[in-house]
Design an enzyme around this catalytic site. Structure first.
Site, PDB file in Angstrom:
ATOM      1  CG  ASP A  62      -0.209   0.596   2.321  1.00  0.00           C
ATOM      2  OD1 ASP A  62      -0.277   1.723   2.693  1.00  0.00           O
ATOM      3  OD2 ASP A  62       0.672  -0.007   3.009  1.00  0.00           O
ATOM      4  CG  HIS A  90      -2.586   7.736 -15.847  1.00  0.00           C
ATOM      5  ND1 HIS A  90      -2.620   6.698 -16.812  1.00  0.00           N
ATOM      6  CD2 HIS A  90      -1.278   7.755 -15.293  1.00  0.00           C
ATOM      7  CE1 HIS A  90      -1.543   6.459 -16.881  1.00  0.00           C
ATOM      8  NE2 HIS A  90      -0.474   6.912 -16.098  1.00  0.00           N
TER       9      HIS A  90
END
Length: 379
Positions: free
Chosen positions: A268, A337
């Site tokens: 993460d 994106h």
């Protein structure tokens, strides 16, 4: 059975990387995986529907920040984090420890816990293993993290030894305080800095407590990449092969690939969303700062090799215009994106493991991305 379990599917013959599945109360997800960070119960500028659309599985929320705002009791009254933020897939919460040690200049570490000041208003606060567990039990994630000390880098062996010993004692207290083991799994966090003997001791202590999963903490805190890889080379094999391994706070493309090669299953980081807000993009050809003047008349997509919604529909020139004008839509597009890029990268990593070619994939990716060049620009 613990709430969260790991299933090993295969091992890459070329690298030893693991392809697996992590089973949670809110779904099963293939690993290695990247988990977007939603600090305040939201991945900044993205909706839950968009995250599902691009293939996000588990997302993170932050115990410390949600404790301060809106408060764990409000989240609990709303039915827990899943209902509160309209996310029906898995959620992981960190313990709050990293924020305590990184955001507060004034803190006092005791055996009982940590006294520190609220970074928003200066109020005195106290967080202990028991308090961290109570907050996370109320928030209701699928995966909780044990409360640990996050030592600075670099730190002396003497300091790190005391820190590791305290973290092991706190881990045992976390297990005793955890109230919902049937629907929430608690992961332990291996610390020890760059010292192999301390990593070994930390892993031994935590494995003896039989957590359902293990995180490798204290990396991506300023150490060189070769130090991180060396620590992973040594530490990952110390952890049970039948349980998930989570490398905390890592999100640069090279480190995701290198971590997967070293047996890590979960990653993460706030990196993709944070740099997106500054107009910095992850592309198949390397880093691109779209807000730069060079893109004012560039009518190509952000990444010509990307098929995400933003790249299919908008140009660098337009997105640069939005960001220069402080329009939120520009940040939404760059964030979309970047998160898509990392989720797709991890799918490519999983496919490469499945086909026993992750080593070749790494070499091709690093060459294309520019990591092999002496002037390579990393994140």
């Amino acid at each position: 059975m613990p709430a969260v379990t790991y299933e090993l599917i295969k091992t890459c013959k070329q690298t030893g990387a693991r392809l697996g599945k992590i089973h949670t109360p809110h779904g099963t997800y293939e690993t290695p995986m990247f988990m977007p960070v939603g600090t305040l119960a939201t991945v900044k500028t993205m909706s839950p529907e968009e995250l599902k659309e691009i293939g996000a599985g588990i997302i993170l929320s932050n115990t410390y920040h949600l404790w301060l705002r809106p408060g764990e009791n409000i989240v609990e009254e709303a039915g827990g984090l899943h209902r509160f933020m309209n996310w029906d897939q898995a959620i992981l919460t960190d313990s709050g420890g990293f924020q305590v040690f990184s955001l507060s200049e004034f803190r006092n570490i005791e055996e009982e816990g940590v006294h520190f000041r609220n970074h928003l208003n200066g109020d005195k606060l106290f967080l202990s293993p028991e308090k961290s567990m109570a907050i996370q039990n109320a928030l209701g994630p699928d995966i909780m993290m044990a409360f640990d000390e996050c030592p600075p880098y670099p730190a002396s062996h003497e300091y790190m030894k005391k820190s590791v010993e305290r973290t092991s004692r706190w881990a045992e207290r976390c297990l005793k305080a955890h109230q919902r083991p049937k629907d929430q799994s608690l992961f332990g966090i291996v610390q020890g800095g760059e010292y192999k003997d301390l990593r070994k001791q930390s892993a031994k202590d935590l494995v003896s407590l039989d957590f359902p999963g293990y995180a490798i903490g204290g990396l991506s805190v300023g150490e060189p990449k070769d130090v991180m890889n060396s620590v992973l080379d040594f530490t990952a094999p110390l952890l049970p092969a039948d349980k998930p391994r989570y490398l905390m706070g890592v999100g640069s493309p090279d480190s995701l690939i290198d971590g997967a090669i070293r047996g890590v299953d979960m990653f993460d980081c706030v990196l993709p969303t944070r740099i997106a807000r500054n107009g910095t993009l992850m592309t198949s050809e390397g880093r691109l700062v779209v807000k730069n003047a060079a893109y004012a008349r560039d009518y190509r997509p952000m990444d010509e090799n990307c098929d995400c919604y933003a790249c299919r529909n908008y140009t660098r020139a337009y997105i640069r215009h939005l960001i220069k004008c402080n329009e939120t839509f520009g940040i939404r597009l760059t964030t979309y994106h970047n998160v898509y890029f990392l989720l797709k990268l991890m799918k490519q990593v999983r496919d490469a493991i499945r086909e026993d070619r992750l080593g070749d994939f790494r070499e091709e990716f690093f060459e294309r991305y520019g990591f092999n060049r002496p002037d390579a620009k990393n994140f």
